[in-house]
Design a protein around this motif. Structure first.
Motif, mmCIF file in Angstrom:
data_model
loop_
_atom_site.group_PDB
_atom_site.id
_atom_site.type_symbol
_atom_site.label_atom_id
_atom_site.label_comp_id
_atom_site.label_asym_id
_atom_site.label_seq_id
_atom_site.Cartn_x
_atom_site.Cartn_y
_atom_site.Cartn_z
ATOM 1 N N ILE A 8 0.835 -1.207 0.000
ATOM 2 C CA ILE A 8 0.000 0.000 0.000
ATOM 3 C C ILE A 8 0.872 1.260 0.000
ATOM 4 N N ALA A 9 1.910 1.258 0.834
ATOM 5 C CA ALA A 9 2.821 2.413 0.876
ATOM 6 C C ALA A 9 3.546 2.587 -0.460
ATOM 7 N N LEU A 10 3.957 1.493 -1.065
ATOM 8 C CA LEU A 10 4.664 1.564 -2.340
ATOM 9 C C LEU A 10 3.739 2.057 -3.459
ATOM 10 N N VAL A 11 2.516 1.571 -3.485
ATOM 11 C CA VAL A 11 1.543 2.049 -4.480
ATOM 12 C C VAL A 11 1.394 3.562 -4.361
ATOM 13 N N GLY A 12 1.286 4.070 -3.142
ATOM 14 C CA GLY A 12 1.169 5.514 -2.932
ATOM 15 C C GLY A 12 2.355 6.276 -3.495
ATOM 16 N N GLN A 13 3.559 5.737 -3.303
ATOM 17 C CA GLN A 13 4.760 6.398 -3.828
ATOM 18 C C GLN A 13 4.796 6.363 -5.356
ATOM 19 N N ILE A 14 4.438 5.230 -5.931
ATOM 20 C CA ILE A 14 4.473 5.096 -7.388
ATOM 21 C C ILE A 14 3.449 6.013 -8.039
ATOM 22 N N GLU A 15 2.274 6.111 -7.453
ATOM 23 C CA GLU A 15 1.213 6.932 -8.033
ATOM 24 C C GLU A 15 1.551 8.423 -8.027
ATOM 25 N N LYS A 16 2.423 8.864 -7.140
ATOM 26 C CA LYS A 16 2.802 10.275 -7.069
ATOM 27 C C LYS A 16 3.753 10.683 -8.188
ATOM 28 N N GLN A 17 4.418 9.729 -8.802
ATOM 29 C CA GLN A 17 5.447 10.021 -9.793
ATOM 30 C C GLN A 17 4.845 10.189 -11.189
ATOM 31 N N ILE A 18 5.433 11.077 -11.955
ATOM 32 C CA ILE A 18 5.041 11.250 -13.355
ATOM 33 C C ILE A 18 6.303 11.103 -14.191
ATOM 34 N N PRO A 19 6.412 9.993 -14.916
ATOM 35 C CA PRO A 19 7.618 9.791 -15.718
ATOM 36 C C PRO A 19 7.640 10.683 -16.955
ATOM 37 N N CYS A 20 8.815 10.917 -17.467
ATOM 38 C CA CYS A 20 8.972 11.645 -18.727
ATOM 39 C C CYS A 20 8.853 10.646 -19.878
ATOM 40 N N ALA A 21 8.182 11.050 -20.936
ATOM 41 C CA ALA A 21 7.998 10.173 -22.094
ATOM 42 C C ALA A 21 9.322 9.831 -22.763
ATOM 43 N N SER A 22 10.351 10.614 -22.495
ATOM 44 C CA SER A 22 11.645 10.389 -23.141
ATOM 45 C C SER A 22 12.489 9.309 -22.458
ATOM 46 N N LEU A 23 11.972 8.673 -21.423
ATOM 47 C CA LEU A 23 12.745 7.584 -20.813
ATOM 48 C C LEU A 23 13.132 6.600 -21.904
ATOM 49 N N GLU A 24 14.375 6.186 -21.898
ATOM 50 C CA GLU A 24 14.903 5.423 -23.020
ATOM 51 C C GLU A 24 14.280 4.044 -23.214
ATOM 52 N N ASN A 25 13.905 3.374 -22.127
ATOM 53 C CA ASN A 25 13.374 2.019 -22.278
ATOM 54 C C ASN A 25 12.666 1.574 -21.000
ATOM 55 N N GLU A 26 12.125 0.360 -21.065
ATOM 56 C CA GLU A 26 11.397 -0.186 -19.917
ATOM 57 C C GLU A 26 12.289 -0.346 -18.690
ATOM 58 N N ALA A 27 13.538 -0.721 -18.902
ATOM 59 C CA ALA A 27 14.454 -0.897 -17.771
ATOM 60 C C ALA A 27 14.646 0.418 -17.014
ATOM 61 N N ALA A 28 14.758 1.530 -17.729
ATOM 62 C CA ALA A 28 14.920 2.836 -17.080
ATOM 63 C C ALA A 28 13.651 3.204 -16.308
ATOM 64 N N PHE A 29 12.481 2.962 -16.903
ATOM 65 C CA PHE A 29 11.212 3.225 -16.214
ATOM 66 C C PHE A 29 11.116 2.379 -14.953
ATOM 67 N N GLU A 30 11.405 1.102 -15.083
ATOM 68 C CA GLU A 30 11.341 0.175 -13.952
ATOM 69 C C GLU A 30 12.277 0.610 -12.834
ATOM 70 N N ARG A 31 13.499 0.942 -13.186
ATOM 71 C CA ARG A 31 14.506 1.338 -12.190
ATOM 72 C C ARG A 31 14.088 2.607 -11.450
ATOM 73 N N GLN A 32 13.713 3.659 -12.202
ATOM 74 C CA GLN A 32 13.391 4.951 -11.589
ATOM 75 C C GLN A 32 12.070 4.947 -10.835
ATOM 76 N N HIS A 33 11.057 4.314 -11.388
ATOM 77 C CA HIS A 33 9.709 4.479 -10.865
ATOM 78 C C HIS A 33 9.186 3.303 -10.052
ATOM 79 N N VAL A 34 9.942 2.209 -9.984
ATOM 80 C CA VAL A 34 9.505 1.069 -9.174
ATOM 81 C C VAL A 34 10.626 0.581 -8.248
ATOM 82 N N ILE A 35 11.770 0.235 -8.810
ATOM 83 C CA ILE A 35 12.837 -0.352 -7.988
ATOM 84 C C ILE A 35 13.361 0.639 -6.956
ATOM 85 N N GLU A 36 13.673 1.862 -7.374
ATOM 86 C CA GLU A 36 14.200 2.846 -6.410
ATOM 87 C C GLU A 36 13.215 3.121 -5.266
#
Length: 189
Positions: A8-36
């Motif tokens: 629940i806490a992690l969902v709250g953190q993820i929902e607050k983030q807005i990624p940039c469309a220019s992220l190079e690939n899925e790995a970058a999205f995953e790393r920045q917006h989920v793993i970190e």
């Protein structure tokens, strides 16, 4: 903290983030917006162990992976030994296939969390239908074993049609089987 509170806490953190469309690939999205965010949350709640794909330099936990159970400072994000050991309890074997997920976590009571991540693009008005269907299938597979599943689906590009009609029904249905679906829409530059 148990795995449900962590999710629940992690969902709250993820929902607050807005990624940039220019992220190079899925790995970058995953790393920045989920793993970190998951790693930082586990640092504050060391009773939750988080396991992710090994990183290129393949650093290992100090003193071995068992040392990290009791002391977070010994843990290494992406430790290849931890990732390999997590397979014993996190992989879904079904119909002759083995299925693993982008991030898995476990609490002290052995309750588990699986996270599946996709970074999908709309292009020329066409949606990423097959990739999205595969993503939903992976989340449903995860729900057959794990106590909580989070599906994080990042979208970039413009939809030419308003296709929102069934989204809340899908989220409600998935929640019944323990899957939290988080759509994340990228900011266009």
């Amino acid at each position: 903290m148990d795995i449900h509170s962590f999710a629940i806490a992690l969902v709250g953190q993820i929902e607050k983030q807005i990624p940039c469309a220019s992220l190079e690939n899925e790995a970058a999205f995953e790393r920045q917006h989920v793993i970190e965010p998951a790693w930082e949350l586990s640092k504050k709640n060391p009773e939750i162990r988080v396991f992710v794909h090994p990183e290129k330099q393949e650093k290992k936990c100090q003193g071995g992976c068992d040392a990290g159970v009791t002391n977070f400072s010994y843990r290494v994000k992406g430790c290849p030994n931890c990732w390999a050991a997590s397979k014993k309890w996190s992989i879904i074997d079904a119909f002759g296939t083995q299925n693993n997920f982008d991030l898995v976590a476990i609490d002290q009571n052995k309750n588990t969390l699986a996270i599946e991540v996709k970074w999908l693009s709309f292009s020329a008005g066409k949606g990423p239908n097959s990739e999205f269907q595969r993503f939903i299938g992976q989340c449903v597979l995860a729900a057959t074993l794990h106590h909580v599943v989070i599906g994080v689906c990042g979208f970039r590009g413009k939809r030419t049609q308003d296709l929102h009609r069934h989204e809340s029904d899908l989220q409600t249905t998935l929640k019944k089987i323990g899957v939290f679906l988080i759509p994340v829409y990228a900011k266009e530059e």
